[in-house]
Design a protein around this motif. Structure first.
Motif, PDB file in Angstrom:
ATOM      1  N   ALA A  50       0.823  -1.303  -0.011  1.00 26.76           N
ATOM      2  CA  ALA A  50       0.016  -0.016  -0.056  1.00 26.76           C
ATOM      3  C   ALA A  50       0.907   1.137   0.041  1.00 26.76           C
ATOM      4  O   ALA A  50       0.598   2.324  -0.664  1.00 26.76           O
ATOM      5  CB  ALA A  50      -0.937   0.014   1.135  1.00 26.76           C
ATOM      6  N   ALA A  51       1.901   1.266   0.618  1.00 29.88           N
ATOM      7  CA  ALA A  51       2.911   2.400   0.763  1.00 29.88           C
ATOM      8  C   ALA A  51       3.829   2.443  -0.467  1.00 29.88           C
ATOM      9  O   ALA A  51       4.523   3.684  -0.600  1.00 29.88           O
ATOM     10  CB  ALA A  51       3.782   2.350   2.087  1.00 29.88           C
ATOM     11  N   GLY A  52       3.916   1.286  -1.282  1.00 28.61           N
ATOM     12  CA  GLY A  52       4.734   1.328  -2.433  1.00 28.61           C
ATOM     13  C   GLY A  52       6.050   1.228  -1.531  1.00 28.61           C
ATOM     14  O   GLY A  52       6.943   1.964  -2.466  1.00 28.61           O
ATOM     15  N   ALA A  53       6.508   0.592  -0.784  1.00 31.49           N
ATOM     16  CA  ALA A  53       7.573   0.713  -0.142  1.00 31.49           C
ATOM     17  C   ALA A  53       8.710  -0.362  -0.795  1.00 31.49           C
ATOM     18  O   ALA A  53       8.327  -1.108  -1.368  1.00 31.49           O
ATOM     19  CB  ALA A  53       7.708   0.359   1.377  1.00 31.49           C
ATOM     20  N   ASP A  54       9.727   0.193  -0.647  1.00 36.36           N
ATOM     21  CA  ASP A  54      11.269  -0.759  -1.113  1.00 36.36           C
ATOM     22  C   ASP A  54      11.475  -1.909  -0.150  1.00 36.36           C
ATOM     23  O   ASP A  54      11.716  -2.916  -0.639  1.00 36.36           O
ATOM     24  CB  ASP A  54      12.534   0.071  -1.023  1.00 36.36           C
ATOM     25  CG  ASP A  54      12.200   1.414  -1.689  1.00 36.36           C
ATOM     26  OD1 ASP A  54      12.154   1.137  -3.029  1.00 36.36           O
ATOM     27  OD2 ASP A  54      12.242   2.251  -1.127  1.00 36.36           O
ATOM     28  N   LEU A  55      10.721  -2.003   1.053  1.00 37.95           N
ATOM     29  CA  LEU A  55      11.104  -3.135   1.836  1.00 37.95           C
ATOM     30  C   LEU A  55      10.111  -3.047   3.102  1.00 37.95           C
ATOM     31  O   LEU A  55       9.757  -1.889   3.627  1.00 37.95           O
ATOM     32  CB  LEU A  55      12.356  -2.819   2.591  1.00 37.95           C
ATOM     33  CG  LEU A  55      12.980  -4.040   3.520  1.00 37.95           C
ATOM     34  CD1 LEU A  55      13.099  -5.073   2.983  1.00 37.95           C
ATOM     35  CD2 LEU A  55      14.093  -3.483   4.393  1.00 37.95           C
ATOM     36  N   GLY A  56       9.668  -4.074   3.345  1.00 35.47           N
ATOM     37  CA  GLY A  56       8.839  -4.018   4.796  1.00 35.47           C
ATOM     38  C   GLY A  56       9.557  -4.989   5.853  1.00 35.47           C
ATOM     39  O   GLY A  56      10.248  -5.938   5.664  1.00 35.47           O
ATOM     40  N   ILE A  57       9.382  -4.611   7.311  1.00 31.82           N
ATOM     41  CA  ILE A  57      10.052  -5.352   8.265  1.00 31.82           C
ATOM     42  C   ILE A  57       8.966  -5.728   9.200  1.00 31.82           C
ATOM     43  O   ILE A  57       8.219  -4.801   9.713  1.00 31.82           O
ATOM     44  CB  ILE A  57      11.119  -4.461   8.963  1.00 31.82           C
ATOM     45  CG1 ILE A  57      12.219  -4.172   7.858  1.00 31.82           C
ATOM     46  CG2 ILE A  57      11.771  -5.486  10.126  1.00 31.82           C
ATOM     47  CD1 ILE A  57      13.243  -3.140   8.449  1.00 31.82           C
TER      48      ILE A  57
END
Ligand SMILES: O=P(O)(O)OC[C@H]1O[C@H](O)[C@H](O)[C@@H](O)[C@@H]1O
Length: 440
Positions: free
Chosen positions: A176-183
């Motif tokens: 949803a955030a268009g993030a490069d990575l999730g942790i």
């Protein structure tokens, strides 16, 4: 907690935590410089506490007298009394420095995460600081991070990166955030998992594979210790990268302890990791520290980006995944005839071994030559594909645990059916709840 001992010279620490468990399962974790307490350490500590109570004439559980709270009265007798010290900022400093050094950015030396979007899901545990105190000050955009504020009722999802609900929540937030990575962290940050930019959930075998790729680049040929339920594809992946894989027992303390033992024997072992998301590195004092693993992943992400390599998820391109995987947990009920569940579990394991050895399950089933707990069975499937089963006792609970994986669709059901037949035929008189094996 570990950090306060290793880096700050304290003698011991105690943490009140539900770890990855539900809100009503809080407990105490004890640490010294030798690591977390073993069962025997807990037993001798309780013995000492009860002797102390007896010497003071205090009943355990009595909260009315002044001496009732043994810990409080012991601390009150310390010179200097009780002081409050907040270690979190120091720990965050330490983690930030690691990233600054690890990335070694020429363009933004103090803000090496500029231009990166990273989502943290802390499951309302203690890991929120990783977003706000580690990543954001280094320039990362942490918009979309969620459940950063501690709430001991864990209202949003089960705070365990081994659990599908935690991974689904982390993956959803990352995409949803268009993030490069999730942790994704558990509540006391000793378990972690990640999500790549495509929303791919990287926990369990995948996370071990990813960490193996990173560590084998840094330490070619190193030994990697994992727990017993890792897939065949992971073993092949590690071998193809030139690593040595030791598939040991379930339980992060077992896995880390084995790694320490190997290093003491001169066998270089840099990574010890469990499918639960616990992982420890030799370079980090063998501490099972989920934040440290996340730091290694973040550094790798930036390193790959700066050197024009692909996304971190591409490290897993050659990891062969099973077509199907399942876990069944079968309760053992003690009976007057068999009051000790461990003994019952062992009887089942012995019979299971004998049944497979004698060909009861057919010629395609064979006992794996290396077994550190329970029995791992290899199954030859068509066209060189492989399946496996592991029947073992649970580490803590009165349960037998069966893990089953296959590289062909529809086979897990067949293998499970065979185990059910074995249980019904060969384990009569033992109170094992086999119902999970017949569920679709
Ligand atoms: O043996 P099981 O019941 O599957 O549980 C085993 C697990 O117990 C705890 O949760 C430990 O934190 C894990 O390190 C371990 O893997």
């Amino acid at each position: 907690m570990f950090y306060s001992i290793v880096k700050e010279g304290y003698e011991g620490s105690i943490m009140l935590t539900a770890s990855h468990m539900p809100w009503n399962s809080n407990g105490l974790k004890f640490f010294t410089a030798a690591g977390g307490f073993e069962k025997s350490d807990v037993a001798s500590m309780l013995q000492m506490a009860s002797e102390e109570c007896a010497a003071k004439g205090v009943m355990i559980g009595d909260t009315s007298s002044e001496n009732a709270h043994v810990l409080a009265s012991a601390l009150a007798q310390q010179p200097g009394g009780i002081q409050q010290v907040n270690f979190l900022p120091r720990y965050a400093d330490f983690l930030r420095e690691l990233i600054i050094k690890g990335v070694d950015s020429k363009e933004h030396p103090k803000q090496p995460l500029m231009g990166l979007k990273i989502v943290v899901d802390a499951g309302n545990g203690a890991g929120g600081f990783f977003a706000t105190e580690v990543l954001a000050p280094l320039g990362a955009d942490i918009t979309g991070s969620q459940f950063l504020d501690p709430d001991g009722s864990f209202p949003n999802h089960i705070p365990n990166p081994e659990h599908p609900s935690a991974m689904a929540a982390g993956a959803k937030a990352t995409t949803a955030a268009g993030a490069d990575l999730g942790i994704v962290f558990d509540t006391d940050v000793d378990r972690s998992a990640i999500v790549d930019r495509n929303g791919r959930e990287i926990n369990s075998n995948r996370f071990i594979a990813l960490m193996s790729a990173v560590i084998l680049r840094e330490h070619p040929g190193t030994t990697i210790v994992t727990d017993s339920v890792t897939s065949n594809g992971l073993a092949d992946f590690i071998a193809a990268l030139g690593g040595k894989h030791l598939r040991f027992k379930r339980g992060y303390k077992n896995v880390i302890g084995k790694g320490m033992e190997l290093n003491n024997q001169g066998v270089e072992t840099h990574l010890m990791m469990e499918t639960s998301g616990h992982g420890a590195l030799k370079e980090n004092y063998f501490l099972d520290d989920g934040a440290y693993l996340a730091v290694k992943v973040v550094i790798e992400l930036v390193r790959r980006r700066l050197s024009g390599q692909g996304d971190i998820g591409e490290l897993l391109d050659t990891l062969k995944e099973p077509a199907e995987a399942a876990e069944y947990r079968l309760r053992i009920t003690p009976t007057p005839e068999h009051p000790d569940f461990k003994e019952v579990g062992q009887m089942v394991l012995d019979r299971f071994h004998g049944w497979v050895q004698s060909g009861g399950a057919g010629p395609s089933w064979s006992v794996d030559p290396i077994n550190h707990e329970g029995w791992r069975i290899n199954v030859a499937e068509d066209e060189g594909r492989r399946g496996w089963l592991l029947l073992r006792q649970s580490l803590h609970d009165p349960l037998l645990v069966l893990n089953v994986e296959s590289e062909s669709s529809g086979r897990v059901r067949d293998y499970t059916k065979k185990v059910l037949e074995f249980m019904l035929q060969s384990c009569t008189g033992l109170a094992i709840d086999v119902a999970p094996l017949s569920k679709k």
